[in-house]
Write a protein that holds these residues in place. Structure first.
Motif, PDB file in Angstrom:
ATOM      1  N   VAL A  60      -5.388 -39.473 -70.497  1.00 31.64           N
ATOM      2  CA  VAL A  60      -6.610 -39.446 -69.689  1.00 31.64           C
ATOM      3  C   VAL A  60      -7.866 -39.358 -70.553  1.00 31.64           C
ATOM      4  N   GLY A  61      -7.686 -39.313 -71.865  1.00 27.72           N
ATOM      5  CA  GLY A  61      -8.850 -39.258 -72.738  1.00 27.72           C
ATOM      6  C   GLY A  61      -8.508 -39.699 -74.146  1.00 27.72           C
ATOM      7  N   THR A  62      -9.528 -40.177 -74.853  1.00 24.54           N
ATOM      8  CA  THR A  62      -9.329 -40.569 -76.259  1.00 24.54           C
ATOM      9  C   THR A  62     -10.573 -40.206 -77.066  1.00 24.54           C
ATOM     10  N   ILE A  63     -10.352 -40.087 -78.363  1.00 17.18           N
ATOM     11  CA  ILE A  63     -11.461 -40.024 -79.318  1.00 17.18           C
ATOM     12  C   ILE A  63     -10.931 -40.484 -80.667  1.00 17.18           C
ATOM     13  N   ILE A  64     -11.727 -41.270 -81.348  1.00 16.23           N
ATOM     14  CA  ILE A  64     -11.372 -41.692 -82.709  1.00 16.23           C
ATOM     15  C   ILE A  64     -12.396 -41.086 -83.659  1.00 16.23           C
ATOM     16  N   ALA A  65     -11.902 -40.387 -84.669  1.00 17.85           N
ATOM     17  CA  ALA A  65     -12.786 -39.823 -85.684  1.00 17.85           C
ATOM     18  C   ALA A  65     -12.410 -40.399 -87.043  1.00 17.85           C
ATOM     19  N   ARG A  71     -19.919 -39.147 -94.527  1.00 17.81           N
ATOM     20  CA  ARG A  71     -20.162 -38.731 -93.146  1.00 17.81           C
ATOM     21  C   ARG A  71     -18.883 -38.848 -92.332  1.00 17.81           C
ATOM     22  N   GLY A  72     -18.873 -38.057 -91.264  1.00 23.90           N
ATOM     23  CA  GLY A  72     -17.841 -38.260 -90.258  1.00 23.90           C
ATOM     24  C   GLY A  72     -18.409 -39.138 -89.163  1.00 23.90           C
ATOM     25  N   TRP A  73     -17.545 -39.902 -88.547  1.00 25.98           N
ATOM     26  CA  TRP A  73     -17.969 -40.765 -87.441  1.00 25.98           C
ATOM     27  C   TRP A  73     -17.047 -40.557 -86.248  1.00 25.98           C
ATOM     28  N   ILE A  74     -17.631 -40.701 -85.083  1.00 20.50           N
ATOM     29  CA  ILE A  74     -16.889 -40.581 -83.834  1.00 20.50           C
ATOM     30  C   ILE A  74     -17.006 -41.905 -83.080  1.00 20.50           C
ATOM     31  N   HIS A  75     -15.897 -42.368 -82.568  1.00 15.87           N
ATOM     32  CA  HIS A  75     -15.870 -43.591 -81.757  1.00 15.87           C
ATOM     33  C   HIS A  75     -14.946 -43.376 -80.558  1.00 15.87           C
ATOM     34  N   ARG A  76     -15.105 -44.263 -79.578  1.00 15.23           N
ATOM     35  CA  ARG A  76     -14.147 -44.366 -78.464  1.00 15.23           C
ATOM     36  C   ARG A  76     -13.918 -43.051 -77.724  1.00 15.23           C
ATOM     37  N   LEU A  77     -14.964 -42.275 -77.569  1.00 16.60           N
ATOM     38  CA  LEU A  77     -14.817 -41.092 -76.711  1.00 16.60           C
ATOM     39  C   LEU A  77     -14.741 -41.601 -75.270  1.00 16.60           C
ATOM     40  N   ALA A  78     -13.627 -41.353 -74.630  1.00 14.20           N
ATOM     41  CA  ALA A  78     -13.413 -41.865 -73.270  1.00 14.20           C
ATOM     42  C   ALA A  78     -12.642 -40.839 -72.463  1.00 14.20           C
ATOM     43  N   VAL A  79     -13.085 -40.626 -71.241  1.00 16.42           N
ATOM     44  CA  VAL A  79     -12.350 -39.776 -70.303  1.00 16.42           C
ATOM     45  C   VAL A  79     -12.191 -40.557 -69.004  1.00 16.42           C
ATOM     46  N   HIS A  80     -11.005 -40.524 -68.452  1.00 20.29           N
ATOM     47  CA  HIS A  80     -10.745 -41.260 -67.209  1.00 20.29           C
ATOM     48  C   HIS A  80     -11.678 -40.770 -66.106  1.00 20.29           C
ATOM     49  N   PRO A  81     -12.267 -41.674 -65.325  1.00 22.69           N
ATOM     50  CA  PRO A  81     -13.213 -41.256 -64.276  1.00 22.69           C
ATOM     51  C   PRO A  81     -12.663 -40.171 -63.347  1.00 22.69           C
TER      52      PRO A  81
END
Ligand SMILES: CC(C)(COP(=O)(O)OP(=O)(O)OC[C@H]1O[C@@H](n2cnc3c(N)ncnc32)[C@H](O)[C@@H]1OP(=O)(O)O)[C@@H](O)C(=O)NCCC(=O)NCCS
Length: 141
Positions: A60-65, A71-81
């Protein structure tokens, strides 16, 4: 029943669920953002920093770090509606931040599309500031 999502690193069996989630959350994507390719590439670079949130056997959720040494980077932060506004994205962010810090990362950056500026309230609540920078990019063909 415990409805709290578990956060863990991505496993190959999660692929179909993750793609289905991203289809909902990130419907329009550039060629370099094709879900299968994003997953395949991330599995070759710091794969442990690709996390999923799983509730009742469903992603139901994702995050790519990632940490590039500077630097650190964050991508694809997603949570199901269906499970938004329950603190899950905040947990995913804190989880990623904790692991980035643990490997020596001093600062995290992330980009927000101009079409998605509503989400700034979310990041501000987690302590992120909009910085005075221009964001540049170039596809490597
Ligand atoms: C942005 C997103 C990840 C937030 O997920 P979430 O699990 O609902 O977030 P949280 O429950 O942790 O939110 C924590 C706080 O952030 C703020 N917030 C979250 N979503 C917000 C929104 N859409 N607008 C304004 N504030 C928001 C609120 O203050 C919220 O606390 P509250 O619910 O007590 O008011 C989710 O809406 C999403 O997947 N959006 C589409 C993808 C996206 O935009 N990703 C980010 C790309 S840069």
């Amino acid at each position: 029943m415990n409805l709290e999502a578990e956060i863990r690193s991505f496993q190959p069996d999660d692929q179909a669920d993750v793609i289905a989630l991203w289809d909902i959350v990130f419907p329009e994507g550039a060629a370099w953002n094709r879900a299968e390719d994003v997953i395949a590439r991330k599995r070759t670079v710091q794969p442990d920093l690709f996390y999923v949130a799983v509730r009742q056997d469903r992603v139901v959720g994702t995050i790519i770090a990632g940490f590039d040494g500077v630097r650190g980077w964050i991508h694809r932060l997603a949570v199901h509606p269906q499970v938004r506004r329950q603190g899950l994205a905040s947990r995913l962010m804190r989880h990623a931040e904790r692991d980035l810090k643990e490997i020596g990362c001093p600062k995290v950056n992330l980009q927000v599309r101009a079409s998605n500026l509503d989400v700034l309230a979310f990041y501000r609540a987690l302590g992120y500031d909009v910085e005075d920078r221009a964001s540049l990019g170039k596809p490597l063909n």
